[in-house]
Design an enzyme around this catalytic site. Structure first.
Site, mmCIF file in Angstrom:
data_model
loop_
_atom_site.group_PDB
_atom_site.id
_atom_site.type_symbol
_atom_site.label_atom_id
_atom_site.label_comp_id
_atom_site.label_asym_id
_atom_site.label_seq_id
_atom_site.Cartn_x
_atom_site.Cartn_y
_atom_site.Cartn_z
ATOM 1 N N PRO A 128 0.642 -8.438 -4.767
ATOM 2 C CA PRO A 128 -0.808 -8.411 -4.536
ATOM 3 C C PRO A 128 -1.173 -8.648 -3.071
ATOM 4 O O PRO A 128 -2.121 -8.071 -2.562
ATOM 5 C CB PRO A 128 -1.319 -9.534 -5.447
ATOM 6 N N SER A 132 1.604 -3.161 2.955
ATOM 7 C CA SER A 132 2.081 -2.763 4.285
ATOM 8 C C SER A 132 2.777 -3.941 4.978
ATOM 9 O O SER A 132 3.794 -3.775 5.647
ATOM 10 C CB SER A 132 0.898 -2.286 5.142
ATOM 11 N N GLN A 336 -10.712 25.097 -2.951
ATOM 12 C CA GLN A 336 -11.770 25.914 -2.344
ATOM 13 C C GLN A 336 -11.558 27.399 -2.660
ATOM 14 O O GLN A 336 -12.510 28.105 -2.995
ATOM 15 C CB GLN A 336 -11.781 25.669 -0.823
ATOM 16 N N GLY A 339 -12.557 28.140 -6.096
ATOM 17 C CA GLY A 339 -13.986 27.946 -6.383
ATOM 18 C C GLY A 339 -14.167 27.014 -7.572
ATOM 19 O O GLY A 339 -13.436 26.019 -7.707
ATOM 20 N N GLU A 363 5.358 4.061 -0.589
ATOM 21 C CA GLU A 363 6.550 3.990 0.274
ATOM 22 C C GLU A 363 6.169 3.996 1.768
ATOM 23 O O GLU A 363 6.850 4.581 2.607
ATOM 24 C CB GLU A 363 7.570 5.075 -0.104
HETATM 25 N N1 COS Z 1 16.105 -0.535 9.133
HETATM 26 C C1 COS Z 1 16.796 -1.668 9.357
HETATM 27 N N2 COS Z 1 16.214 -2.819 9.727
HETATM 28 C C2 COS Z 1 14.877 -2.805 9.893
HETATM 29 C C3 COS Z 1 14.102 -1.647 9.703
HETATM 30 C C4 COS Z 1 14.779 -0.473 9.311
HETATM 31 N N3 COS Z 1 14.119 0.670 9.083
HETATM 32 N N4 COS Z 1 12.810 -1.954 9.932
HETATM 33 C C5 COS Z 1 12.765 -3.241 10.272
HETATM 34 N N5 COS Z 1 14.023 -3.766 10.245
HETATM 35 C C6 COS Z 1 14.424 -5.124 10.594
HETATM 36 C C7 COS Z 1 14.039 -5.417 12.034
HETATM 37 O O1 COS Z 1 15.042 -4.982 12.920
HETATM 38 C C8 COS Z 1 13.877 -6.918 12.030
HETATM 39 O O2 COS Z 1 15.130 -7.547 12.104
HETATM 40 P P1 COS Z 1 15.576 -8.293 13.488
HETATM 41 O O3 COS Z 1 14.551 -9.364 13.714
HETATM 42 O O4 COS Z 1 16.934 -8.816 13.161
HETATM 43 O O5 COS Z 1 15.573 -7.245 14.544
HETATM 44 C C9 COS Z 1 13.325 -7.202 10.622
HETATM 45 O O6 COS Z 1 13.682 -6.067 9.822
HETATM 46 C C10 COS Z 1 11.832 -7.388 10.624
HETATM 47 O O7 COS Z 1 11.280 -6.219 11.167
HETATM 48 P P2 COS Z 1 9.855 -6.176 11.877
HETATM 49 O O8 COS Z 1 9.695 -7.354 12.784
HETATM 50 O O9 COS Z 1 9.661 -4.824 12.451
HETATM 51 O O10 COS Z 1 8.906 -6.419 10.608
HETATM 52 P P3 COS Z 1 7.351 -6.276 10.445
HETATM 53 O O11 COS Z 1 6.913 -7.378 9.583
HETATM 54 O O12 COS Z 1 6.695 -6.075 11.778
HETATM 55 O O13 COS Z 1 7.215 -4.956 9.567
HETATM 56 C C11 COS Z 1 6.910 -2.664 9.052
HETATM 57 C C12 COS Z 1 7.584 -3.704 9.943
HETATM 58 C C13 COS Z 1 5.407 -2.687 9.164
HETATM 59 C C14 COS Z 1 7.429 -1.320 9.558
HETATM 60 C C15 COS Z 1 7.365 -2.907 7.601
HETATM 61 O O14 COS Z 1 6.792 -4.076 7.090
HETATM 62 C C16 COS Z 1 7.040 -1.759 6.662
HETATM 63 O O15 COS Z 1 7.736 -0.760 6.649
HETATM 64 N N6 COS Z 1 5.990 -1.934 5.856
HETATM 65 C C17 COS Z 1 5.645 -0.971 4.813
HETATM 66 C C18 COS Z 1 6.437 -1.280 3.609
HETATM 67 C C19 COS Z 1 6.316 -0.222 2.593
HETATM 68 O O16 COS Z 1 6.752 0.907 2.796
HETATM 69 N N7 COS Z 1 5.759 -0.584 1.448
HETATM 70 C C20 COS Z 1 5.668 0.270 0.338
HETATM 71 C C21 COS Z 1 6.540 -0.322 -0.724
HETATM 72 S S1 COS Z 1 7.267 0.777 -1.794
HETATM 73 S S2 COS Z 1 5.808 1.372 -2.957
#
Ligand code: COS
Length: 379
Positions: A128, A132, A336, A339, A363
């Site tokens: 919840p 993201s 569209q 129609g 995702e």
């Molecule tokens: N592959 C491997 N490692 C990854 C990675 C990837 N694609 N993306 C991030 N990481 C690692 C980072 O390297 C970091 O590790 P280190 O501190 O050791 O370098 C760690 O994970 C945390 O990454 P980051 O600081 O970038 O995390 P954030 O909280 O800023 O989040 C996003 C990054 C926003 C990109 C991530 O939270 C995301 O993808 N969110 C969307 C999730 C999603 O798709 N939800 C839908 C669910 S399925 S319905």
């Protein structure tokens, strides 16, 4: 450089197309209308090897490449995007995650059944308060001897009520943020694990999307995938590949919109001739076809990079960002062109729009894909 498919890839694409047209098209409108899970259709997909396409044969899969998977995923989604997402989650999240990060014992116990399609899997990351912002998990996994005790709620879980097992990401230590997250294999029927709520959705209605609840749910430590604290990386790596699957799903929906528009434009007459002869319609079709082709190239390029052992996360994010937008825009144009007929259920294109929208959300939303792309460019 070649754009040609191999003989096997071409064969998979042709098989998937005829299977979808013969076995998924009948009843697709009714399954959508009544939110009926396509159990029989998923069994038939499993018989074709479509539920564990990229898993090696020794673990019950079809041993195919990602390009073949993307081609099949697009063909299935072209006819029934609900079947497409069921297939995508089982293949690119659950089977990939277990195959890549599971131990031989876990693969033996769980992957064989999932990859062969005897069983179905789900992937529970979102909560919840964590969509993201995926590392902000409130589901806790507390160590208790050689077990973990899970407490919390997951939502938006595709396949959640039909799955035989769920990969659950939970925090073992919230103070560590992303580094405190681990992944657990939770089989259906584990005491304390219940399906809480089934969502009523705008689209992909035949797939089931539910909330899951965990109350003092005891999971053997042997069901943890990878090291404690490796769960966020597991989720991100798995989603990188998942995005190729959803991009392929979006491509399939966009192709469906184009195909429906082409045949309707040739049949429908206005002002004494088929509307296909009107330049206004031709421009729409030409634009749509160009966008669909560009989406196809991005999707297959990302799949090819994965097969080549090259980094593919950015390419997957670009493919999903672009293909999902093309899916929504193509479905709108298809309506569209149709129609008034485009606005009613019988002509299918209204479903394409409803199904397309979620590809810009799950995702990783389009906004998240832009973050992933920008970060990789600016690193
Ligand atoms: N592959 C491997 N490692 C990854 C990675 C990837 N694609 N993306 C991030 N990481 C690692 C980072 O390297 C970091 O590790 P280190 O501190 O050791 O370098 C760690 O994970 C945390 O990454 P980051 O600081 O970038 O995390 P954030 O909280 O800023 O989040 C996003 C990054 C926003 C990109 C991530 O939270 C995301 O993808 N969110 C969307 C999730 C999603 O798709 N939800 C839908 C669910 S399925 S319905």
């Amino acid at each position: 450089m070649t754009f040609a498919l191999t003989e096997t890839q071409e064969m998979i694409r042709t098989t998937a197309r005829s299977f979808a047209e013969e076995q998924l098209a009948p009843g697709a409108i009714e399954r959508d209308e009544h939110s009926t899970f396509p159990a029989e259709q998923v069994r038939a997909m499993a018989e074709l090897g479509f539920m564990g396409m990229m898993v090696p044969e020794e673990w019950g899969g079809a041993g195919l490449d990602t390009v073949s998977y993307a081609l099949a995923e697009a063909e299935i989604s072209r006819v029934d995007a609900s079947c497409g997402v069921i297939m995508s989650v089982n293949n690119s999240l659950v089977c990939y995650g277990l195959n890549e990060f599971g131990t031989p014992a876990q693969k033996n116990a769980f992957l064989k059944d999932l990859a062969s399609g005897r069983k179905l899997g789900a992937f529970a990351l979102s909560e919840p308060e964590a969509g993201s912002d995926a590392s902000n998990l409130h589901t806790l996994a507390q160590k208790d001897g050689d077990h973990y005790i899970l407490n919390g709620t997951k939502n938006w879980t595709t396949n959640g009520s039909t799955a035989d097992l769920v990969l659950v990401m939970a925090s073992t230590d919230r103070s560590k943020g992303p580094k405190g997250i681990s992944t657990f294999i939770v089989p259906k029927g584990t005491p304390g694990f219940t399906v809480a709520k089934k969502e009523k959705k705008l689209g992909i209605r035949a797939s089931d999307t539910v909330s899951l609840s965990f109350t003092d749910c005891r999971i053997p430590a042997a069901n943890r995938i990878g090291e404690e604290g490796a769960g966020f990386r597991f989720a991100m790596k798995t989603l990188d590949g998942g995005r190729i699957g959803i991009a392929a799903q979006a491509l399939g929906i966009a192709q469906a919109s184009l195909d429906a528009s082409l045949s309707y434009a040739k049949e429908r007459k206005a002002f004494g001739r088929p509307i296909a002869e009107l330049q206004g319609i031709q421009f729409k079709i030409a634009e749509m076809a160009t966008q669909v082709e560009a989406a196809r190239h991005l999707v297959l390029k990302a799949a090819w990079l994965k097969d080549s052992g090259e980094p593919y996360g950015t390419a997957a994010a670009m493919a999903k960002l672009f293909a999902s937008r093309v899916a929504v825009e193509s479905a709108l144009e298809a309506i569209q062109i149709h129609g008034g007929y485009g606005y009613v259920q019988e002509y299918r294109v209204e479903r394409y729009l409803r199904d397309a929208k979620v590809t810009e959300i799950y995702e990783g939303t389009s906004e998240i894909q832009r973050i992933v792309i920008a970060r990789s460019l600016l690193r």
